[in-house]
Design a protein around this motif. Structure first.
Motif, mmCIF file in Angstrom:
data_model
loop_
_atom_site.group_PDB
_atom_site.id
_atom_site.type_symbol
_atom_site.label_atom_id
_atom_site.label_comp_id
_atom_site.label_asym_id
_atom_site.label_seq_id
_atom_site.Cartn_x
_atom_site.Cartn_y
_atom_site.Cartn_z
ATOM 1 N N SER A 1 39.834 50.592 48.320
ATOM 2 C CA SER A 1 39.173 51.730 48.956
ATOM 3 C C SER A 1 37.660 51.543 48.897
ATOM 4 N N PRO A 2 36.910 52.216 49.763
ATOM 5 C CA PRO A 2 35.441 52.142 49.686
ATOM 6 C C PRO A 2 34.913 52.554 48.312
ATOM 7 N N GLU A 3 35.593 53.538 47.694
ATOM 8 C CA GLU A 3 35.164 53.982 46.363
ATOM 9 C C GLU A 3 35.347 52.867 45.328
ATOM 10 N N ALA A 4 36.475 52.151 45.445
ATOM 11 C CA ALA A 4 36.733 51.055 44.514
ATOM 12 C C ALA A 4 35.692 49.945 44.677
ATOM 13 N N VAL A 5 35.365 49.617 45.920
ATOM 14 C CA VAL A 5 34.361 48.588 46.179
ATOM 15 C C VAL A 5 33.009 49.009 45.617
ATOM 16 N N SER A 6 32.682 50.295 45.756
ATOM 17 C CA SER A 6 31.411 50.803 45.240
ATOM 18 C C SER A 6 31.344 50.663 43.721
ATOM 19 N N VAL A 7 32.446 50.967 43.045
ATOM 20 C CA VAL A 7 32.488 50.823 41.590
ATOM 21 C C VAL A 7 32.317 49.353 41.194
ATOM 22 N N LEU A 8 32.996 48.475 41.903
ATOM 23 C CA LEU A 8 32.890 47.051 41.596
ATOM 24 C C LEU A 8 31.463 46.539 41.797
ATOM 25 N N ARG A 9 30.825 47.006 42.857
ATOM 26 C CA ARG A 9 29.453 46.553 43.146
ATOM 27 C C ARG A 9 28.475 46.982 42.063
ATOM 28 N N SER A 10 28.744 48.089 41.398
ATOM 29 C CA SER A 10 27.821 48.597 40.384
ATOM 30 C C SER A 10 28.073 47.999 39.007
ATOM 31 N N HIS A 11 29.165 47.246 38.860
ATOM 32 C CA HIS A 11 29.504 46.669 37.558
ATOM 33 C C HIS A 11 28.643 45.430 37.301
ATOM 34 N N ARG A 12 28.314 45.183 36.031
ATOM 35 C CA ARG A 12 27.435 44.061 35.686
ATOM 36 C C ARG A 12 28.189 42.747 35.503
#
Length: 213
Positions: A196-207
């Motif tokens: 989902s777009p939300e999942a991708v957003s979370v992944l993008r913010s992870h270090r």
């Protein structure tokens, strides 16, 4: 990564030592394999040794081999990894974990192409391209006396630095879709799943401290 691939292509045809630097999990071994196979690799051996997995005595036997009867338990002659990799590539992973004494032995092989099996009276020659990798700061280790400057100079004829995942804008989403597709091939419950777009957003913010791994 496109720039990295260009560097791999450029250095592949230069049969000199190569040093690969990067954090853990960035794919240093993949880079080493890419360099090897970019130069007609399938017809030549590629041998990998994790230097962190051996103490000096075991590493000497692993890399250089030993004669039968050289020490207790040496019931047969071992050729060694330098012999197995002759004419191809020897990938020394985690070279920053070697002791100073053993670094001296590697320096001699890189400089002169000669080594001796444990217990052997004569030296042998090798035609191996050495590719070394580490996630440690070798410059700092040199300053602290933990790594030989001469060995660093020999290995860094060419140096490739693999960037961490957090600096590779856009790669997280590409890799996430790739691994999801791989999981779908292995695990039926993952089939037809989408990010989902939300999942991708979370992944993008992870270090991603472990990077691609």
């Amino acid at each position: 990564i496109r720039r990295l691939r260009e560097v791999i292509t450029r250095v592949a045809d230069i049969p000199r030592p190569l040093l690969i630097l990067g954090e853990r999990g960035t794919g240093k071994e993949l880079v080493a394999r890419a360099v090897h196979f970019s130069r007609g690799g399938p017809s030549r051996p590629l041998v990998t040794v994790n230097c962190a997995a051996f103490n000096d005595a075991l590493l000497e036997s692993e890399l250089f081999g030993h004669e039968r009867g050289a020490f207790t338990g040496a019931d047969t002659t071992r050729l060694g990894r330098f012999r197995e990799a002759n004419g191809g590539t020897l990938f020394l992973d985690e070279i920053g974990n070697m002791s100073l004494a053993f670094q001296e032995e590697i320096l001699r092989v890189v400089e002169y192409g000669t080594y001796a099996r444990v217990g052997a009276p004569t030296e042998r020659t090798t035609n191996v391209r050495v590719i070394a990798a580490t996630n440690r700061d070798l410059s700092e280790m040199i300053r602290q006396g933990g790594f030989l400057h001469d060995l660093y100079d020999r290995l860094s004829f060419e140096t490739i630095t693999v960037p961490p995942l957090r600096q590779r804008d856009g790669d997280v989403e590409v890799l996430a879709h790739y691994f999801l597709n791989q999981f779908a091939l292995e695990i039926p419950a993952f089939r037809d799943k989408q990010l989902s777009p939300e999942a991708v957003s979370v992944l993008r913010s992870h270090r991603f401290p472990g990077n691609v791994r």
